[in-house]
Design a protein around this motif. Structure first.
Motif, PDB file in Angstrom:
ATOM      1  N   VAL A  37      -1.744 -22.007   1.976  1.00 29.42           N
ATOM      2  CA  VAL A  37      -1.564 -23.319   2.729  1.00 29.42           C
ATOM      3  C   VAL A  37      -1.216 -24.284   1.726  1.00 29.42           C
ATOM      4  N   LYS A  38       0.000 -24.654   1.635  1.00 28.85           N
ATOM      5  CA  LYS A  38       0.691 -25.881   0.744  1.00 28.85           C
ATOM      6  C   LYS A  38       0.222 -26.997   1.501  1.00 28.85           C
ATOM      7  N   ALA A  39       0.231 -28.227   0.315  1.00 26.16           N
ATOM      8  CA  ALA A  39      -0.193 -29.554   0.872  1.00 26.16           C
ATOM      9  C   ALA A  39       1.395 -30.092   1.104  1.00 26.16           C
ATOM     10  N   LYS A  40       2.005 -29.617   1.879  1.00 27.52           N
ATOM     11  CA  LYS A  40       3.318 -30.095   2.097  1.00 27.52           C
ATOM     12  C   LYS A  40       3.495 -30.705   3.838  1.00 27.52           C
ATOM     13  N   LYS A  41       3.947 -31.781   3.801  1.00 27.73           N
ATOM     14  CA  LYS A  41       4.012 -32.593   5.140  1.00 27.73           C
ATOM     15  C   LYS A  41       5.309 -31.892   5.848  1.00 27.73           C
ATOM     16  N   ILE A  42       5.143 -31.263   7.066  1.00 24.09           N
ATOM     17  CA  ILE A  42       6.335 -30.910   7.929  1.00 24.09           C
ATOM     18  C   ILE A  42       6.964 -31.909   8.867  1.00 24.09           C
ATOM     19  N   ASN A  43       8.040 -32.003   9.084  1.00 23.97           N
ATOM     20  CA  ASN A  43       8.688 -33.161   9.977  1.00 23.97           C
ATOM     21  C   ASN A  43       7.758 -34.122  10.571  1.00 23.97           C
ATOM     22  N   ASP A  44       7.440 -35.149   9.741  1.00 26.87           N
ATOM     23  CA  ASP A  44       6.583 -36.306   9.972  1.00 26.87           C
ATOM     24  C   ASP A  44       7.193 -37.187  11.329  1.00 26.87           C
ATOM     25  N   ASN A  45       8.221 -37.120  11.464  1.00 29.31           N
ATOM     26  CA  ASN A  45       8.830 -37.870  12.692  1.00 29.31           C
ATOM     27  C   ASN A  45       8.495 -37.247  14.014  1.00 29.31           C
ATOM     28  N   LYS A  46       8.627 -35.857  13.747  1.00 32.12           N
ATOM     29  CA  LYS A  46       8.220 -35.219  15.109  1.00 32.12           C
ATOM     30  C   LYS A  46       6.725 -35.058  15.546  1.00 32.12           C
ATOM     31  N   MET A  47       5.972 -35.313  14.344  1.00 27.78           N
ATOM     32  CA  MET A  47       4.444 -35.447  14.567  1.00 27.78           C
ATOM     33  C   MET A  47       4.196 -36.678  15.052  1.00 27.78           C
ATOM     34  N   LEU A  48       4.509 -37.727  14.809  1.00 27.93           N
ATOM     35  CA  LEU A  48       4.313 -38.966  15.228  1.00 27.93           C
ATOM     36  C   LEU A  48       4.793 -39.280  16.579  1.00 27.93           C
ATOM     37  N   GLU A  49       6.037 -38.689  17.014  1.00 25.18           N
ATOM     38  CA  GLU A  49       6.448 -38.696  18.603  1.00 25.18           C
ATOM     39  C   GLU A  49       5.613 -37.666  19.379  1.00 25.18           C
ATOM     40  N   LEU A  50       4.905 -36.602  18.666  1.00 25.50           N
ATOM     41  CA  LEU A  50       3.955 -35.895  19.435  1.00 25.50           C
ATOM     42  C   LEU A  50       2.575 -36.596  19.634  1.00 25.50           C
ATOM     43  N   ALA A  51       2.322 -37.254  18.557  1.00 24.13           N
ATOM     44  CA  ALA A  51       1.075 -38.299  18.604  1.00 24.13           C
ATOM     45  C   ALA A  51       1.125 -39.336  19.780  1.00 24.13           C
ATOM     46  N   GLY A  52       2.429 -39.787  19.649  1.00 23.09           N
ATOM     47  CA  GLY A  52       2.526 -40.831  20.745  1.00 23.09           C
ATOM     48  C   GLY A  52       2.302 -40.376  22.103  1.00 23.09           C
ATOM     49  N   ARG A  53       3.048 -39.110  22.311  1.00 23.84           N
ATOM     50  CA  ARG A  53       2.872 -38.779  23.714  1.00 23.84           C
ATOM     51  C   ARG A  53       1.450 -38.241  23.986  1.00 23.84           C
ATOM     52  N   LEU A  54       0.939 -37.724  22.836  1.00 22.19           N
ATOM     53  CA  LEU A  54      -0.551 -37.535  23.401  1.00 22.19           C
ATOM     54  C   LEU A  54      -1.583 -38.713  23.634  1.00 22.19           C
ATOM     55  N   LYS A  55      -1.408 -39.660  22.984  1.00 24.59           N
ATOM     56  CA  LYS A  55      -1.951 -40.755  23.090  1.00 24.59           C
ATOM     57  C   LYS A  55      -1.665 -41.456  24.733  1.00 24.59           C
ATOM     58  N   THR A  56      -0.398 -41.204  25.243  1.00 27.73           N
ATOM     59  CA  THR A  56      -0.042 -41.652  26.508  1.00 27.73           C
ATOM     60  C   THR A  56      -0.888 -40.673  27.561  1.00 27.73           C
ATOM     61  N   GLU A  57      -0.685 -39.305  27.136  1.00 25.35           N
ATOM     62  CA  GLU A  57      -1.169 -38.317  28.131  1.00 25.35           C
ATOM     63  C   GLU A  57      -2.732 -38.545  28.158  1.00 25.35           C
ATOM     64  N   LEU A  58      -3.373 -38.761  27.146  1.00 25.94           N
ATOM     65  CA  LEU A  58      -4.804 -38.606  27.001  1.00 25.94           C
ATOM     66  C   LEU A  58      -5.194 -40.006  26.657  1.00 25.94           C
ATOM     67  N   PRO A  59      -4.910 -40.944  27.251  1.00 27.98           N
ATOM     68  CA  PRO A  59      -5.287 -42.363  26.809  1.00 27.98           C
ATOM     69  C   PRO A  59      -6.733 -42.601  26.359  1.00 27.98           C
ATOM     70  N   ASP A  60      -7.744 -42.136  26.920  1.00 28.85           N
ATOM     71  CA  ASP A  60      -9.094 -42.342  26.541  1.00 28.85           C
ATOM     72  C   ASP A  60      -9.645 -41.359  25.575  1.00 28.85           C
ATOM     73  N   CYS A  61      -8.985 -40.385  25.054  1.00 27.32           N
ATOM     74  CA  CYS A  61      -9.388 -39.358  24.053  1.00 27.32           C
ATOM     75  C   CYS A  61      -8.818 -39.398  22.638  1.00 27.32           C
TER      76      CYS A  61
END
Length: 81
Positions: A5-29
């Motif tokens: 496993v390399k310490a290289k970030k992949i697709n930061d923008n997509k990860m942030l987009e998905l995080a935003g969607r998770l926050k919306t879908e699981l607002p109290d988690c």
């Protein structure tokens, strides 16, 4: 598993987009999202969470121990985020 496993970030923008969607879908988690890109026997990973690193380290250690023991019973982590 022979992959490294390399310490290289992949697709930061997509990860942030998905995080935003998770926050919306699981607002109290709290959540953590791990993504892996496997290429030529090497694995690159990325991680995003809405909790502190200290909390996530403890939570991931608990989850790792569950995976190692093959015990799928959810455990309560007694650390406040």
């Amino acid at each position: 598993m022979n992959s490294k496993v390399k310490a290289k970030k992949i697709n930061d923008n997509k990860m942030l987009e998905l995080a935003g969607r998770l926050k919306t879908e699981l607002p109290d988690c709290g959540f953590a999202l791990l993504a892996f890109d496997i290429e030529n026997g090497e694995t690159c990973s990325n991680y995003v969470s809405n909790l502190t690193d200290e909390f996530m380290i403890k939570a991931l250690e608990v989850q790792l121990n569950i995976l190692k023991s093959r015990n799928n019973i959810p455990l309560v982590l007694e650390v406040k985020p």
